[in-house]
Design a protein around this motif. Structure first.
Motif, mmCIF file in Angstrom:
data_model
loop_
_atom_site.group_PDB
_atom_site.id
_atom_site.type_symbol
_atom_site.label_atom_id
_atom_site.label_comp_id
_atom_site.label_asym_id
_atom_site.label_seq_id
_atom_site.Cartn_x
_atom_site.Cartn_y
_atom_site.Cartn_z
ATOM 1 N N SER A 1 0.436 14.422 9.451
ATOM 2 C CA SER A 1 -0.620 14.913 8.860
ATOM 3 C C SER A 1 -0.899 13.324 9.296
ATOM 4 N N ARG A 2 -0.487 12.653 9.075
ATOM 5 C CA ARG A 2 -0.732 10.920 9.251
ATOM 6 C C ARG A 2 -0.786 10.980 10.510
ATOM 7 N N SER A 3 -0.383 11.868 11.817
ATOM 8 C CA SER A 3 -0.357 11.585 13.225
ATOM 9 C C SER A 3 0.764 10.601 12.853
ATOM 10 N N GLY A 4 2.094 10.641 12.855
ATOM 11 C CA GLY A 4 3.091 10.136 12.195
ATOM 12 C C GLY A 4 4.077 11.299 13.163
ATOM 13 N N ASN B 1 4.777 6.255 1.082
ATOM 14 C CA ASN B 1 3.311 5.390 0.673
ATOM 15 C C ASN B 1 2.625 6.316 2.546
ATOM 16 N N ASN B 2 1.525 5.685 1.672
ATOM 17 C CA ASN B 2 0.333 5.679 3.209
ATOM 18 C C ASN B 2 0.564 5.602 4.511
ATOM 19 N N ASP C 1 6.148 0.665 9.248
ATOM 20 C CA ASP C 1 5.993 1.910 9.354
ATOM 21 C C ASP C 1 6.289 2.716 9.076
ATOM 22 N N THR C 2 8.190 2.589 8.929
ATOM 23 C CA THR C 2 9.325 3.069 9.474
ATOM 24 C C THR C 2 10.258 2.973 8.119
ATOM 25 N N VAL C 3 10.597 4.540 7.368
ATOM 26 C CA VAL C 3 11.936 4.161 6.306
ATOM 27 C C VAL C 3 12.682 5.348 7.452
#
Length: 125
Positions: free
Chosen positions: A73-76, A40-41, A13-15
């Motif tokens: 917006s993805r809580s990231g 991606n999502n 989940d990390t870039v």
């Protein structure tokens, strides 16, 4: 000078993007396209390494703002690391991002994230 973009994925989940060169009106669309293609999502964390970024314009700051909005917006979270002195000066002047999102290096980010996760774990016990 153009903009070079290197991408590393450390977790699912990390870039982690490493930018080298100038981020201006000419190169900002290239970074925007790269980010949109990579995000991606499942991506919740974006780390931007700016140690080799020699220049940033308002167009580059807009790309960072868009990326922050998308990830939040993805809580990231989006984190900035290794700011070159000239880029740090721009961030300081325009208050581009909260200081809580700026780190010296990736190790410092990892230590912060570990601390935050441990805090949540302790609260849930």
């Amino acid at each position: 000078m153009s903009l070079q973009i290197q991408s590393q994925t450390s977790k699912i989940d990390t870039v982690h993007l490493i930018l080298d060169g100038k981020l201006d009106a000419i190169t900002a669309p290239e970074l925007e396209k790269f980010i949109n293609d990579q995000m991606n999502n499942e991506i919740k964390t974006l780390i931007l390494d700016l140690g080799n970024l020699s220049f940033i314009s308002s167009a580059g700051l807009r790309i960072f703002a868009k990326a922050r909005k998308m990830i939040k917006s993805r809580s990231g979270m989006v984190y900035f690391t290794n700011l070159s002195p000239q880029v740090k000066k721009v961030f300081d002047i325009v208050k581009a991002v909260p200081l809580s999102e700026v780190f010296q290096n990736v190790g410092e980010i990892d230590a912060y994230l570990e601390k935050m996760q441990n805090k949540v774990s302790q609260e849930n016990q």
